[in-house]
Design an enzyme around this catalytic site. Structure first.
Site, PDB file in Angstrom:
ATOM      1  N   HIS A  78       0.564   6.686  10.911  1.00  0.00           N
ATOM      2  CA  HIS A  78      -0.862   7.011  11.058  1.00  0.00           C
ATOM      3  C   HIS A  78      -1.646   5.696  11.010  1.00  0.00           C
ATOM      4  O   HIS A  78      -1.790   5.080   9.951  1.00  0.00           O
ATOM      5  CB  HIS A  78      -1.302   7.970   9.951  1.00  0.00           C
ATOM      6  CG  HIS A  78      -2.593   8.686  10.235  1.00  0.00           C
ATOM      7  ND1 HIS A  78      -2.801  10.021   9.952  1.00  0.00           N
ATOM      8  CD2 HIS A  78      -3.755   8.236  10.786  1.00  0.00           C
ATOM      9  CE1 HIS A  78      -4.033  10.363  10.311  1.00  0.00           C
ATOM     10  NE2 HIS A  78      -4.643   9.290  10.802  1.00  0.00           N
ATOM     11  N   LEU A  79      -2.117   5.308  12.174  1.00  0.00           N
ATOM     12  CA  LEU A  79      -2.804   4.031  12.348  1.00  0.00           C
ATOM     13  C   LEU A  79      -3.966   3.880  11.358  1.00  0.00           C
ATOM     14  O   LEU A  79      -4.708   4.824  11.134  1.00  0.00           O
ATOM     15  CB  LEU A  79      -3.351   3.973  13.772  1.00  0.00           C
ATOM     16  CG  LEU A  79      -4.014   2.688  14.229  1.00  0.00           C
ATOM     17  CD1 LEU A  79      -2.976   1.608  14.464  1.00  0.00           C
ATOM     18  CD2 LEU A  79      -4.788   2.949  15.509  1.00  0.00           C
ATOM     19  N   HIS A  80      -4.111   2.687  10.773  1.00  0.00           N
ATOM     20  CA  HIS A  80      -5.240   2.443   9.880  1.00  0.00           C
ATOM     21  C   HIS A  80      -5.577   0.962   9.855  1.00  0.00           C
ATOM     22  O   HIS A  80      -4.696   0.116   9.863  1.00  0.00           O
ATOM     23  CB  HIS A  80      -4.951   2.958   8.468  1.00  0.00           C
ATOM     24  CG  HIS A  80      -3.643   2.491   7.887  1.00  0.00           C
ATOM     25  ND1 HIS A  80      -2.423   2.981   8.303  1.00  0.00           N
ATOM     26  CD2 HIS A  80      -3.363   1.580   6.929  1.00  0.00           C
ATOM     27  CE1 HIS A  80      -1.445   2.391   7.621  1.00  0.00           C
ATOM     28  NE2 HIS A  80      -1.992   1.528   6.784  1.00  0.00           N
ATOM     29  N   LEU A  81      -6.872   0.685   9.843  1.00  0.00           N
ATOM     30  CA  LEU A  81      -7.366  -0.681   9.739  1.00  0.00           C
ATOM     31  C   LEU A  81      -7.847  -0.930   8.312  1.00  0.00           C
ATOM     32  O   LEU A  81      -8.473  -0.069   7.720  1.00  0.00           O
ATOM     33  CB  LEU A  81      -8.551  -0.917  10.687  1.00  0.00           C
ATOM     34  CG  LEU A  81      -8.247  -1.345  12.116  1.00  0.00           C
ATOM     35  CD1 LEU A  81      -7.666  -0.175  12.893  1.00  0.00           C
ATOM     36  CD2 LEU A  81      -9.497  -1.866  12.776  1.00  0.00           C
ATOM     37  N   GLU A 122       0.835  -1.190   0.000  1.00  0.00           N
ATOM     38  CA  GLU A 122       0.000   0.000   0.000  1.00  0.00           C
ATOM     39  C   GLU A 122       0.875   1.247   0.000  1.00  0.00           C
ATOM     40  O   GLU A 122       1.875   1.319   0.692  1.00  0.00           O
ATOM     41  CB  GLU A 122      -0.919   0.018   1.226  1.00  0.00           C
ATOM     42  CG  GLU A 122      -0.155   0.262   2.489  1.00  0.00           C
ATOM     43  CD  GLU A 122      -1.030   0.211   3.708  1.00  0.00           C
ATOM     44  OE1 GLU A 122      -1.674   1.216   3.979  1.00  0.00           O
ATOM     45  OE2 GLU A 122      -1.039  -0.822   4.373  1.00  0.00           O
TER      46      GLU A 122
END
Ligand SMILES: [Zn+2]
Length: 173
Positions: A131-134, A13
């Site tokens: 930057h946290l992401h699920l 990503e």
């Protein structure tokens, strides 16, 4: 494709941005350079920013480099990388948004199953660990061969704009 394989795939990503930054001297943890912060500041959900839903503390956006149509990311609006650093309010809204994203995805795509998860830290495969992401994405029985076949070319059966419309239309009001 095994789950392990899929997880590894998520390393890709935003690979272009990550690679560019590494060449420029390392991954920036600066909020000003964060593509997710730019999305968080991009205003109301629209076909242009591909934000599907925006709350008080969290938002949901289509992954610009999906592994399946409808692949979304659920994130806090604030620039925070560590799960432990989320406030209780952020944590609650990220989780609630994840539940809603799963529901909307189910209604929009009627998948046979879904994958959801997070890569915490660069060693675990996060392209943008700051930057946290699920991730939440739909899966279909028998899509493993398809996924393997298209993993390199990213041939997607629908445009991001159409995915945005399908999820937005299915998003519970
Ligand atoms: Zn950020």
């Amino acid at each position: 494709m095994s789950l392990e394989h899929l997880w590894a795939g998520w390393r890709r990503e935003y690979i272009v941005e990550a690679t560019a930054r590494e060449r420029a001297g390392g991954i920036s943890h600066d909020q000003a350079d964060c593509v997710f912060c730019r999305l968080a500041a991009s205003g109301a959900p629209s076909e242009d920013n591909l934000v599907v839903w925006r709350g008080e503390k969290a938002f949901v956006v289509l992954n610009a480099y999906p592994y399946a149509s409808g692949h979304v990311l659920v994130l806090p609006l604030r620039h925070v990388g560590a799960l432990a650093d989320l406030t209780a309010e952020e944590s609650a809204e990220v989780w609630a948004a994840t539940q809603t994203a799963v529901a909307a995805m189910g209604a929009a795509y009627e998948p046979d199953g879904l994958n959801m998860g997070a890569n915490l830290g660069r060693a675990a495969g996060a392209g943008l660990p700051a930057h946290l992401h699920l991730h939440v994405l739909p899966r279909w029985s028998g899509d493993t061969n398809f996924m393997t076949a298209v993993a390199e070319t990213r041939v997607m059966p629908e445009t991001l704009q159409l995915s945005w419309k399908r999820l937005t239309d299915a998003w519970p009001r």
